[in-house]
Design an enzyme around this catalytic site. Structure first.
Site, mmCIF file in Angstrom:
data_model
loop_
_atom_site.group_PDB
_atom_site.id
_atom_site.type_symbol
_atom_site.label_atom_id
_atom_site.label_comp_id
_atom_site.label_asym_id
_atom_site.label_seq_id
_atom_site.Cartn_x
_atom_site.Cartn_y
_atom_site.Cartn_z
ATOM 1 N N GLU A 270 0.826 -1.206 0.000
ATOM 2 C CA GLU A 270 0.000 0.000 0.000
ATOM 3 C C GLU A 270 0.858 1.254 0.000
ATOM 4 O O GLU A 270 0.604 2.202 -0.749
ATOM 5 C CB GLU A 270 -0.920 0.000 1.230
ATOM 6 C CG GLU A 270 -1.650 1.308 1.482
ATOM 7 C CD GLU A 270 -2.751 1.593 0.487
ATOM 8 O OE1 GLU A 270 -3.256 2.725 0.486
ATOM 9 O OE2 GLU A 270 -3.105 0.684 -0.283
ATOM 10 N N ASP A 274 0.971 4.123 -2.971
ATOM 11 C CA ASP A 274 0.619 5.508 -2.647
ATOM 12 C C ASP A 274 1.727 6.480 -3.014
ATOM 13 O O ASP A 274 1.487 7.501 -3.661
ATOM 14 C CB ASP A 274 0.288 5.627 -1.157
ATOM 15 C CG ASP A 274 -1.084 5.091 -0.825
ATOM 16 O OD1 ASP A 274 -1.797 4.675 -1.751
ATOM 17 O OD2 ASP A 274 -1.451 5.096 0.368
ATOM 18 N N SER A 470 -7.835 3.920 -2.230
ATOM 19 C CA SER A 470 -6.615 4.533 -1.709
ATOM 20 C C SER A 470 -5.801 5.121 -2.850
ATOM 21 O O SER A 470 -5.156 6.150 -2.706
ATOM 22 C CB SER A 470 -5.785 3.504 -0.946
ATOM 23 O OG SER A 470 -5.442 2.421 -1.785
ATOM 24 N N ASP A 536 -19.913 14.830 -13.836
ATOM 25 C CA ASP A 536 -20.911 14.035 -13.133
ATOM 26 C C ASP A 536 -20.876 12.584 -13.607
ATOM 27 O O ASP A 536 -20.832 12.305 -14.807
ATOM 28 C CB ASP A 536 -22.297 14.642 -13.387
ATOM 29 C CG ASP A 536 -23.333 14.125 -12.394
ATOM 30 O OD1 ASP A 536 -22.944 13.439 -11.432
ATOM 31 O OD2 ASP A 536 -24.523 14.421 -12.590
ATOM 32 N N ILE A 537 -20.897 11.651 -12.654
ATOM 33 C CA ILE A 537 -20.932 10.219 -12.955
ATOM 34 C C ILE A 537 -22.358 9.728 -12.719
ATOM 35 O O ILE A 537 -22.912 9.901 -11.620
ATOM 36 C CB ILE A 537 -19.952 9.429 -12.068
ATOM 37 C CG1 ILE A 537 -18.547 10.039 -12.152
ATOM 38 C CG2 ILE A 537 -19.930 7.960 -12.471
ATOM 39 C CD1 ILE A 537 -17.952 10.075 -13.530
ATOM 40 N N GLY A 555 -26.202 14.563 -10.610
ATOM 41 C CA GLY A 555 -25.989 15.307 -9.382
ATOM 42 C C GLY A 555 -25.228 14.480 -8.367
ATOM 43 O O GLY A 555 -24.690 13.412 -8.669
ATOM 44 N N ASP A 557 -24.294 11.922 -5.462
ATOM 45 C CA ASP A 557 -24.811 10.625 -5.004
ATOM 46 C C ASP A 557 -23.784 9.993 -4.074
ATOM 47 O O ASP A 557 -22.589 10.316 -4.130
ATOM 48 C CB ASP A 557 -25.106 9.708 -6.191
ATOM 49 C CG ASP A 557 -23.918 9.546 -7.125
ATOM 50 O OD1 ASP A 557 -22.941 8.884 -6.732
ATOM 51 O OD2 ASP A 557 -23.959 10.083 -8.244
#
Length: 575
Positions: A270, A274, A470, A536-537, A555, A557
């Protein structure tokens, strides 16, 4: 004595192993309520709201300390209580900006007496890690009005990285990152949709950062937080940056906190992923990796320990990325308020904090709570209103929600002002679906989203691929340039950012380079002027808890938030 907080049973997935070994000690934090209850949050919104006269006029540490200072009577009462129990003043110090008393090296026997507690060793049944906690504690009734919480006590918060099980893949082409309609590897980024795997050249194109080069290297810093003692490898970073960015001098500073480690020959996956994507996006911006350990015998609190350190620093990175979290239900409300308050202080100081929304959709497993009822499981610290939360997407043209993207509504925090209209619109569309399974008046998660699937990275000299939000929270720029003027944004691309912390760091770089203050707490800007820079997705969902989860709609969510950002458009919205 009167109960301050207790559980009616040991929190989910934890089992008691009995009393800790004799001689075990603990550092206790007594969080004191401020003299002016809402002063810090009011000031935070003033310096974070575009159009306000104080916008981006961030506070000093001394100003923040004045806002969170307790009443003189509070200190008198608490110190009297400690003296009554024979606690030496030499073992008590003030920390966290002046509203916390730290009792260092207290024996558990003394802590049990002081708090009417019963500390035991608890083991997590899935991860095997152990911590020392109590299922309940008490304070003198007179102190309940003066003390917010004592930690570590009843909060079974043990952060873990928000990524999926890694899948090994052999090394492939540097440029052929996506498949064409025919299934053949593509060598250019045009009108393809299914992402085969993700690397920095693809992200630079997708998120419209190709035309920008950081220049404020002497002032702007990007911080990456590691818990669990995690740390990266400089050799793996070199291999990654050499292959994908043609940059052989990328480096980072490591700060170890509370027993955090750093053995470059034994890195963690991780941490490697990162730091590699943070460097890939913001190079040559300086980076700091914070390796935060667990301290002695599992008695310490991860979040509080790191926050204590960072708030005490004279220079704090303008952008900080955190990929670790835990189920909110394992934290008491008072503990969550205390930790969230410290994130608010970072925002007031001019720091943008980005955290992962989680990788378990709306919750893992059956999601049955202590009362036997099904309840969705948002994650903390994502539910804190004073951080910016990043959900996950996949594919492109258009992007869709990643099925594991964490989202939902906080059980501890009310809906913040900047979210009211956006979330109400979603709830009106949702209607009675899932009624009773979530807190409809709570803070909504996430705020924004970004690509979170199939990231290439190096670990122990081998190239691998992984997915998770992440990655969406940490992301290669063009070679450094001597041009210190306004960045050229002439490249005409439709792009959305993947590694949001990297995008924000680039925005802060431009602000600092032009003599302005950094962005600080992002959300009032994002839900206002910055919304015009978001894509927007409207497809996908985040199933969990035995349900289909929430759906991405037009919008905001609780799957992808307001959508995915474009660096170029975000830069335009700074004016």
């Amino acid at each position: 004595m009167h109960i301050k907080h207790s559980w009616n049973a040991v929190p989910n997935n934890w089992v008691s192993l009995g009393r800790p070994p004799s001689g075990t000690t603990i550092d206790l934090y007594i969080a004191l309520k401020p003299h002016r209850e809402n002063a810090l949050i009011n000031a935070l919104y003033e310096v974070s709201e575009p159009g306000h006269p104080r916008y981006r006029a961030h506070l000093t540490k001394e100003q923040v300390a004045g806002l969170v200072a307790p009443r003189p009577q509070t200190l008198e009462l608490v110190n009297s209580w400690l003296e009554h129990h024979g606690i030496s003043s030499s073992s008590v110090s003030m920390t966290h900006g002046g509203n916390t008393l730290k009792l260092k090296g207290m024996s558990l026997t003394q802590a049990n007496t002081l708090l009417g507690a019963s500390y035991q060793v608890y083991r997590h049944v899935e991860r095997g890690e152990t911590i020392v906690r109590t299922v309940g504690y008490s304070l003198p009734r007179a102190l309940h009005w003066h003390v917010l919480t004592v930690a570590p006590t009843t909060s079974f918060v043990s952060p873990r990285a928000q990524w999926q099980t890694p899948r090994n893949h052999s090394s492939g082409e540097t440029v052929g990152l996506v498949k064409s309609a025919s299934g053949e590897p593509a060598t250019m980024f045009s009108s393809r949709e299914e992402v085969d795997y993700v690397t920095p050249p693809f992200l630079r194109w997708l998120y419209d950062t190709v035309a920008y080069t950081p220049n404020a290297m002497g002032e702007n810093v990007l911080g990456v937080v590691g818990f669990l003692g995690d740390y990266p490898s400089p050799a793996d970073l070199w291999a990654f940056m050499h292959k994908y960015c043609e940059a052989d001098d990328a480096t980072y500073e490591v700060v170890t906190i509370n027993g955090g480690g750093y053995d470059p020959t034994h890195p963690h996956e991780e941490a490697n992923m990162d730091i590699q994507y943070a460097e890939a996006m913001a190079y040559p911006t300086p980076h700091i990796f914070y390796s935060t350990g667990r301290g002695r015998s599992g008695t310490d609190d991860w979040f509080i320990t790191w926050l204590e350190y960072i708030l005490d620093q004279g220079n704090i990175p303008q952008t900080i990325s955190i990929s670790y979290s835990n189920e909110e239900r394992n934290a008491s409300r008072e503990y969550a308020l205390y930790v969230c308050d410290m994130f608010a202080r970072l925002g007031a100081l001019g720091v943008s904090v980005l955290v992962s929304s989680g990788n378990e959709g709306i919750g893992k497993g059956s999601c049955v709570n202590r009362d036997g009822m099904v309840r969705f499981l948002p994650r903390f610290p994502a539910t804190c209103p004073y951080v910016t939360v990043v959900g996950g997407t996949t594919e492109y043209q258009p992007e869709v929600a990643a099925v594991f993207s964490g989202g939902g509504f906080s059980e501890h925090f009310e809906r913040p002002p900047y979210q009211r209209q956006a979330v109400l619109t979603f709830l009106e569309d949702l209607g009675n679906l899932y009624q009773g399974l979530y807190n409809a008046s709570g803070r909504g998660v996430p705020d924004i989203a970004a690509q979170a699937v199939k990231f290439r990275f190096f670990h122990n000299g081998q190239e691998k691929m992984d997915s998770g939000t992440s990655a969406a929270t940490p992301v290669c720029p063009s070679p450094p340039t001597s041009d210190l003027g306004r960045p050229s944004l002439s490249v005409q691309l439709t792009a959305n950012p993947q590694v949001v912390a990297g995008i924000i760091s680039l925005l802060n770089d431009w602000l600092i380079m032009t003599g302005q203050d950094p962005l600080g707490f992002l959300n009032p800007w994002l839900y206002g002027r910055g919304r015009a820079a978001l894509n927007d997705i409207t497809e996908g969902s985040n199933p969990g808890c035995g349900t289909d989860g929430f759906s991405a709609i037009v919008g905001w969510d609780p799957v992808t938030g307001l959508g995915t950002p474009s660096f170029r458009k975000m830069l335009e919205q700074l004016f």
